[in-house]
Design an enzyme around this catalytic site. Structure first.
Site, PDB file in Angstrom:
ATOM      1  CB  ALA A  20       3.770  17.703   2.664  1.00 38.85           C
ATOM      2  N   GLY A  21       1.991  14.929   1.293  1.00 41.27           N
ATOM      3  CA  GLY A  21       2.503  13.383   0.672  1.00 41.27           C
ATOM      4  C   GLY A  21       2.070  13.304  -0.786  1.00 41.27           C
ATOM      5  N   GLY A  24      -1.666  13.799  -1.531  1.00 48.05           N
ATOM      6  CA  GLY A  24      -2.205  15.102  -1.043  1.00 48.05           C
ATOM      7  C   GLY A  24      -1.613  16.280  -1.646  1.00 48.05           C
ATOM      8  CG  ASP A  67       0.307  12.582  14.598  1.00 45.51           C
ATOM      9  OD1 ASP A  67      -0.825  12.298  14.411  1.00 45.51           O
ATOM     10  OD2 ASP A  67       1.698  11.769  14.928  1.00 45.51           O
ATOM     11  CE1 TYR A 191      -3.508   1.872   3.547  1.00 48.96           C
ATOM     12  CE2 TYR A 191      -3.884   0.601   1.625  1.00 48.96           C
ATOM     13  CZ  TYR A 191      -3.652   1.887   2.139  1.00 48.96           C
ATOM     14  OH  TYR A 191      -3.965   2.877   1.176  1.00 48.96           O
TER      15      TYR A 191
END
Length: 366
Positions: A20-21, A24, A67, A191
């Site tokens: 849902a990103g 993505g 998750d 990151y």
């Protein structure tokens, strides 16, 4: 290497983590348009999703709120799956080292749990969302010593407005070039370190299982559905957020840092191509996903400001720990192995992005 690629697979069922990103969701749309069945898994992290609600653009695909670190959930979702497109991650520069446990947990522990679940389920095809941040600084040439790794930028130079890296041997200013996939890797942030660890984990999984894996090293991705108002977003979203508030985009250093800006729809195509082509079993193959057109951060800000009718960018001259000067990608391997040729140019894509929808405001950090 090209001779080891398997032919395309006509129809697959694909699990998309982080589905849902920003990236993505575009991958899901692309794969569905190509005739594949997609299943979206997303934790809806507040750093990117704000309220934690499923975004409207995901309504057309099967969606599970969960998750990637939940092994039991993954065991159920991987039944009947032909491949995994692993986009789930905490992204961006972050705030400070206090982010490190969360980055490591979501990105590296999450990847390890996913790979273990794929092994248990007999799923052998992986496309990993990699990143150009694993390179650290880009590729540089010294007029006297050829290709060199740059020396760390000196505080005195930065304070004097000299932002270009120097040769570690003669201290001449270096000339930036294109970064190939076999360049030395030198992550400069938490990151970046977690993205490199993801590659190592996926490569170990491929060797142990005979699976196939691509790491698509995304360069500076931009486009609709980016999250706004968050330190975890990229420069394009940060500039857009400022313009929506009626503020001038703030550009660090002198604005001449070179990057490769690639539209999210071209990134989605890259994922579709990778899912349909298997490298040699037991290998992970890294591939730059980029436009092949270097532009500066200042150009990005100015183009967005002009297209949005907002205030002109302000060049601040400041720097951030871990920032690199230039990272411009070599697109040759992606063209050779995936047949990837990006279609959305910088001027067209950035001008459109100036008025395209962003994701709802992210939750406050801290």
């Amino acid at each position: 290497m090209a001779g080891g690629l398997a032919p395309s697979v006509d129809h697959m069922r694909i699990l998309i983590t982080g589905g849902a990103g920003f990236i993505g969701s575009h991958v899901a749309d692309r794969l569905a348009a190509d005739g594949h069945d997609v299943l979206l898994l997303d934790a809806l992290l507040p750093q990117a999703h704000g309220t934690g609600d499923e975004p409207a653009w995901s309504y057309g695909h099967p969606f599970v709120h969960g998750d990637v670190r939940d092994a039991g959930l993954l065991a159920r979702l991987l039944e009947g799956v032909d491949g995994v497109c692993h986009q789930a991650a905490m992204v961006g520069h972050g705030v400070d080292p206090s982010d490190a446990p969360e980055y490591t947990s979501h990105n590296d522990v999450g990847t390890a749990v996913l790979l273990a679940a794929m092994y248990a389920a007999g799923v052998h095809r992986l496309v990993l969302a990699g990143s150009m941040v694993v390179y650290g600084e880009g590729r540089y040439t010294c007029p006297e010593h050829g290709t060199v790794r740059p020396a760390p930028r000196r505080r005195a130079d930065l304070n004097a407005g000299c932002f270009e890296p120097r040769c570690p041997r003669c201290e001449r200013l270096l000339v930036p070039g294109l970064v190939p996939e076999d360049a030395p890797l030198e992550p400069r942030s938490t990151y970046a370190a977690t993205k490199l660890a993801q590659e190592h984990l996926a490569a170990a999984w491929a060797r142990q299982t005979g699976g196939t894996a691509w790491s698509l090293r995304y360069h500076n991705v931009y486009g609709p559905r980016m999250p706004r108002d968050t330190p975890y977003a990229g420069a394009a979203s940060i500039f857009r957020s400022a313009l929506e508030r009626g503020e001038a985009p703030l550009v660090l250093e002198d604005g001449r840092q070179r990057r490769d800006f690639v539209h999210v729809k071209d990134v989605a195509v890259a994922n579709a191509l990778a899912l349909g082509r298997d490298p040699e079993p037991g290998t992970l193959v890294p591939v730059n996903v980029c436009s092949g057109e270097p532009h500066t951060i200042g150009e990005l800000a100015a183009t967005l400001s002009a297209a949005a009718g907002g205030p002109a960018p302000v060049v601040t001259g400041g720097t951030r720990p871990g920032d690199v000067r230039h990272v411009v990608a070599d697109p040759a391997r992606a063209r050779e192995l995936l047949g990837l040729r990006t279609r959305i140019g910088f001027a067209e894509g950035v001008t459109a992005f100036a008025t395209e929808p962003l994701r709802s405001s992210a939750a406050p950090v801290g």
